[in-house]
Design a protein around this motif. Structure first.
Motif, PDB file in Angstrom:
ATOM      1  N   ARG A  61       0.354  -1.158  -0.137  1.00 21.27           N
ATOM      2  CA  ARG A  61       0.007  -0.113   0.042  1.00 21.27           C
ATOM      3  C   ARG A  61       0.409   1.306  -0.030  1.00 21.27           C
ATOM      4  O   ARG A  61       0.663   2.119  -0.907  1.00 21.27           O
ATOM      5  CB  ARG A  61      -0.822  -0.153   1.308  1.00 21.27           C
ATOM      6  CG  ARG A  61      -1.823  -0.951   1.250  1.00 21.27           C
ATOM      7  CD  ARG A  61      -2.942  -0.975   2.262  1.00 21.27           C
ATOM      8  NE  ARG A  61      -3.476  -2.248   2.726  1.00 21.27           N
ATOM      9  CZ  ARG A  61      -3.338  -3.373   2.282  1.00 21.27           C
ATOM     10  NH1 ARG A  61      -2.101  -4.187   2.503  1.00 21.27           N
ATOM     11  NH2 ARG A  61      -3.822  -4.783   2.844  1.00 21.27           N
ATOM     12  N   ALA A  62       1.640   1.384   1.091  1.00 22.38           N
ATOM     13  CA  ALA A  62       3.059   2.261   0.317  1.00 22.38           C
ATOM     14  C   ALA A  62       3.059   2.568  -0.451  1.00 22.38           C
ATOM     15  O   ALA A  62       3.348   3.543  -1.184  1.00 22.38           O
ATOM     16  CB  ALA A  62       4.063   2.065   1.984  1.00 22.38           C
ATOM     17  N   LEU A  63       4.069   1.327  -1.408  1.00 23.09           N
ATOM     18  CA  LEU A  63       4.547   1.590  -2.437  1.00 23.09           C
ATOM     19  C   LEU A  63       3.446   2.488  -3.739  1.00 23.09           C
ATOM     20  O   LEU A  63       3.713   3.261  -4.072  1.00 23.09           O
ATOM     21  CB  LEU A  63       4.792   0.212  -3.424  1.00 23.09           C
ATOM     22  CG  LEU A  63       5.554   0.457  -4.852  1.00 23.09           C
ATOM     23  CD1 LEU A  63       6.941   1.002  -4.680  1.00 23.09           C
ATOM     24  CD2 LEU A  63       6.061  -1.125  -5.126  1.00 23.09           C
ATOM     25  N   PHE A  64       2.064   1.686  -3.446  1.00 26.35           N
ATOM     26  CA  PHE A  64       1.184   1.811  -4.159  1.00 26.35           C
ATOM     27  C   PHE A  64       1.228   3.823  -4.143  1.00 26.35           C
ATOM     28  O   PHE A  64       0.585   4.712  -5.051  1.00 26.35           O
ATOM     29  CB  PHE A  64      -0.599   1.499  -4.046  1.00 26.35           C
ATOM     30  CG  PHE A  64      -0.140  -0.060  -4.630  1.00 26.35           C
ATOM     31  CD1 PHE A  64       0.549  -0.217  -5.415  1.00 26.35           C
ATOM     32  CD2 PHE A  64      -0.804  -1.093  -4.513  1.00 26.35           C
ATOM     33  CE1 PHE A  64       0.779  -1.399  -6.220  1.00 26.35           C
ATOM     34  CE2 PHE A  64      -1.332  -2.202  -4.851  1.00 26.35           C
ATOM     35  CZ  PHE A  64      -0.342  -2.137  -5.636  1.00 26.35           C
ATOM     36  N   LYS A  65       1.531   3.883  -2.769  1.00 29.70           N
ATOM     37  CA  LYS A  65       0.623   5.219  -2.358  1.00 29.70           C
ATOM     38  C   LYS A  65       2.017   6.234  -3.242  1.00 29.70           C
ATOM     39  O   LYS A  65       1.505   7.169  -3.632  1.00 29.70           O
ATOM     40  CB  LYS A  65       0.575   6.131  -0.663  1.00 29.70           C
ATOM     41  CG  LYS A  65       0.732   7.288  -0.570  1.00 29.70           C
ATOM     42  CD  LYS A  65       0.619   7.307   1.238  1.00 29.70           C
ATOM     43  CE  LYS A  65       0.454   8.808   1.222  1.00 29.70           C
ATOM     44  NZ  LYS A  65       0.342   8.394   3.080  1.00 29.70           N
ATOM     45  N   ALA A  66       2.757   5.501  -2.987  1.00 26.21           N
ATOM     46  CA  ALA A  66       4.104   6.247  -4.290  1.00 26.21           C
ATOM     47  C   ALA A  66       4.066   6.512  -5.275  1.00 26.21           C
ATOM     48  O   ALA A  66       4.960   7.535  -6.017  1.00 26.21           O
ATOM     49  CB  ALA A  66       5.821   5.530  -3.443  1.00 26.21           C
ATOM     50  N   LEU A  67       3.512   5.367  -5.832  1.00 27.06           N
ATOM     51  CA  LEU A  67       3.714   5.020  -7.028  1.00 27.06           C
ATOM     52  C   LEU A  67       2.254   4.882  -8.172  1.00 27.06           C
ATOM     53  O   LEU A  67       2.203   4.272  -8.159  1.00 27.06           O
ATOM     54  CB  LEU A  67       4.556   3.686  -7.553  1.00 27.06           C
ATOM     55  CG  LEU A  67       5.907   4.616  -7.450  1.00 27.06           C
ATOM     56  CD1 LEU A  67       6.696   2.824  -7.980  1.00 27.06           C
ATOM     57  CD2 LEU A  67       6.556   5.059  -8.362  1.00 27.06           C
ATOM     58  N   PRO A  68       1.358   6.545  -7.743  1.00 25.67           N
ATOM     59  CA  PRO A  68      -0.396   6.150  -7.675  1.00 25.67           C
ATOM     60  C   PRO A  68      -0.578   5.774  -9.595  1.00 25.67           C
ATOM     61  O   PRO A  68      -1.746   5.639 -10.255  1.00 25.67           O
ATOM     62  CB  PRO A  68      -0.594   7.427  -7.120  1.00 25.67           C
ATOM     63  CG  PRO A  68       0.281   8.542  -8.385  1.00 25.67           C
ATOM     64  CD  PRO A  68       1.644   7.929  -6.997  1.00 25.67           C
ATOM     65  N   PRO A  70      -0.040   3.891 -13.645  1.00 23.69           N
ATOM     66  CA  PRO A  70      -0.746   3.074 -13.874  1.00 23.69           C
ATOM     67  C   PRO A  70       0.069   1.655 -13.287  1.00 23.69           C
ATOM     68  O   PRO A  70       1.377   2.210 -13.233  1.00 23.69           O
ATOM     69  CB  PRO A  70      -1.169   2.728 -16.382  1.00 23.69           C
ATOM     70  CG  PRO A  70      -0.891   4.064 -15.895  1.00 23.69           C
ATOM     71  CD  PRO A  70      -0.001   4.475 -14.604  1.00 23.69           C
ATOM     72  N   VAL A  71      -0.414  -0.095 -13.488  1.00 25.05           N
ATOM     73  CA  VAL A  71       0.582  -1.224 -12.890  1.00 25.05           C
ATOM     74  C   VAL A  71      -0.516  -1.975 -13.648  1.00 25.05           C
ATOM     75  O   VAL A  71      -1.607  -2.266 -14.275  1.00 25.05           O
ATOM     76  CB  VAL A  71       0.439  -1.420 -11.728  1.00 25.05           C
ATOM     77  CG1 VAL A  71       0.627   0.010 -10.965  1.00 25.05           C
ATOM     78  CG2 VAL A  71      -0.545  -1.605 -10.900  1.00 25.05           C
ATOM     79  N   ASP A  72       0.878  -2.845 -14.179  1.00 24.01           N
ATOM     80  CA  ASP A  72      -0.168  -4.662 -15.099  1.00 24.01           C
ATOM     81  C   ASP A  72      -0.304  -5.282 -13.831  1.00 24.01           C
ATOM     82  O   ASP A  72       0.100  -5.591 -13.131  1.00 24.01           O
ATOM     83  CB  ASP A  72       1.028  -4.250 -16.248  1.00 24.01           C
ATOM     84  CG  ASP A  72       0.967  -4.023 -16.922  1.00 24.01           C
ATOM     85  OD1 ASP A  72       0.021  -2.579 -17.310  1.00 24.01           O
ATOM     86  OD2 ASP A  72       2.342  -3.778 -18.063  1.00 24.01           O
ATOM     87  N   ARG A  85      -4.884   2.466 -12.125  1.00 28.06           N
ATOM     88  CA  ARG A  85      -4.272   3.380 -10.926  1.00 28.06           C
ATOM     89  C   ARG A  85      -3.758   2.751  -9.864  1.00 28.06           C
ATOM     90  O   ARG A  85      -4.501   1.645 -10.181  1.00 28.06           O
ATOM     91  CB  ARG A  85      -5.611   4.307 -10.487  1.00 28.06           C
ATOM     92  CG  ARG A  85      -6.306   5.190 -10.663  1.00 28.06           C
ATOM     93  CD  ARG A  85      -6.872   6.358  -9.502  1.00 28.06           C
ATOM     94  NE  ARG A  85      -7.889   4.942  -9.501  1.00 28.06           N
ATOM     95  CZ  ARG A  85      -8.594   4.726  -8.442  1.00 28.06           C
ATOM     96  NH1 ARG A  85      -8.385   5.758  -6.982  1.00 28.06           N
ATOM     97  NH2 ARG A  85      -9.129   4.123  -7.802  1.00 28.06           N
ATOM     98  N   SER A  86      -2.586   2.849  -9.842  1.00 26.34           N
ATOM     99  CA  SER A  86      -2.187   1.687  -8.730  1.00 26.34           C
ATOM    100  C   SER A  86      -2.722   0.865  -7.569  1.00 26.34           C
ATOM    101  O   SER A  86      -3.247  -0.002  -7.046  1.00 26.34           O
ATOM    102  CB  SER A  86      -0.759   1.908  -8.142  1.00 26.34           C
ATOM    103  OG  SER A  86      -1.329   2.751  -7.422  1.00 26.34           O
ATOM    104  N   ALA A  87      -3.761   1.663  -7.025  1.00 24.74           N
ATOM    105  CA  ALA A  87      -4.413   1.135  -6.333  1.00 24.74           C
ATOM    106  C   ALA A  87      -5.649   0.198  -6.549  1.00 24.74           C
ATOM    107  O   ALA A  87      -6.708  -0.543  -5.791  1.00 24.74           O
ATOM    108  CB  ALA A  87      -5.594   2.665  -5.648  1.00 24.74           C
TER     109      ALA A  87
END
Length: 320
Positions: A61-68, A70-72, A85-87
């Protein structure tokens, strides 16, 4: 001896990320494995002084907050989708439905510095070195495949099993290949240059290693590999993906050929015989010019051009 001295001079310059990966085996790795043979180095996570202290690596969750951004999501069998969004990846991650693939970790200063160090140590232009992350829960698998990049994988959290083998069917591929979900470069799972059917399973005689926090797995370009997480798992990968030798050559040729206005033209007018003849004549003159250039362009100049490049992407080099 010359190679050993060269490797030593690289290492003595700074306590860099490569030394943290391989410790007292760094010179052995450089002399015997880099860049074509796999290598696995076990050790305590604490040797990665800056990486082990990153809060973003302790909680997804901390990583998603730092890098909000797109992710695969990588699903079993090779299916891959992008979420905006990473979230939005948290639910499939928690459910164990997919591995989360996160790019652009260089936004974290410690990772950017490590990329700087790796590029300097291996004498690779910095913009061809990047970092990405993989997060998965218990039981999540990544299917057998090969990539088109060179990877240094560091296990940060949890345990997982790697299976891997040399790719003798298609060394140095320029695109990745998942047998269960081939992209358009591999029509129906075939070799792009010979038309032969590519393997669909991990080669016999492959290696298998259980990796734990602190383990570094060097995966050469094109190696077959597959993973399965045995618990909540998080790893990062330093990725090296410069142009190919053919890219370096063809870009230099293109720059010279585009200096001729007739070779910059689009071949649009092919309706009349005279126009078609002119276009064919221009193509032939370009081919003749390529022959001349191949005998006059110094190889050392082209290599230095790549080494000194400041712009570009994985397929071509832009002008210096």
């Amino acid at each position: 001896m010359r190679r050993a001295l060269r490797a030593a001079s690289r290492i003595e310059s700074v306590m860099n990320i490569l030394q943290q990966m391989f410790g007292d085996q760094t010179e052995v790795f450089l002399d015997t494995c880099w860049p074509k043979r796999s290598y696995v180095a076990d050790g305590a996570m604490s040797r990665f002084t800056q990486l082990s202290a990153l809060e973003e690596f302790q909680d997804i969750r901390a990583l998603f907050k730092a890098l909000p951004g797109p992710v695969d999501l990588l699903f079993p069998g090779g299916k891959r989708i992008t979420v905006a969004r990473s979230a939005d990846a948290l639910a499939p991650y928690n459910d164990g439905a997919a591995m989360v693939y996160i790019k652009d970790l260089e936004a974290l200063p410690a990772i950017s510095l490590a990329c700087d160090e790796l590029a300097k140590t291996l004498d690779i232009p910095r913009h061809y070195v990047s970092c990405e992350a993989f997060a998965a829960n218990h039981g999540v698998e990544v299917a057998t495949h090969f990539d088109h990049e060179t990877n240094f994988m560091i296990q940060i959290k949890g345990e997982k099993t790697w299976r891997f083998a040399e790719n003798t069917s298609l060394p140095d591929p320029i695109y990745p290949f998942f047998p269960n979900n081939p992209n358009r470069f591999y029509q129906q799972g075939t070799h792009p240059y010979t038309g032969a059917q590519l393997p669909r399973t991990m080669p016999e005689g492959h290696e298998e290693r259980l990796v734990k926090p602190g383990t570094t797995t060097f995966m050469p370009r094109g190696y077959w590999h597959a993973t399965v997480a045995h618990e909540e798992s998080f790893s990062i990968g330093f990725v090296i993906n410069p142009p190919t030798v053919a890219d370096i050559i063809t870009y230099a040729l293109l720059e010279h050929l585009h200096g001729n206005e007739r070779l910059r033209a689009h071949p649009l007018d092919t309706l009349s015989e005279p126009a078609l003849a002119r276009i064919l004549g221009d193509i032939q003159s370009g081919l003749d010019e390529v022959g001349k250039l191949s005998r006059t362009l110094p190889a050392q100049t082209l290599l230095q051009r790549y080494k000194q490049s400041r712009k570009g992407n994985i397929r071509t080099l832009t002008a210096l």
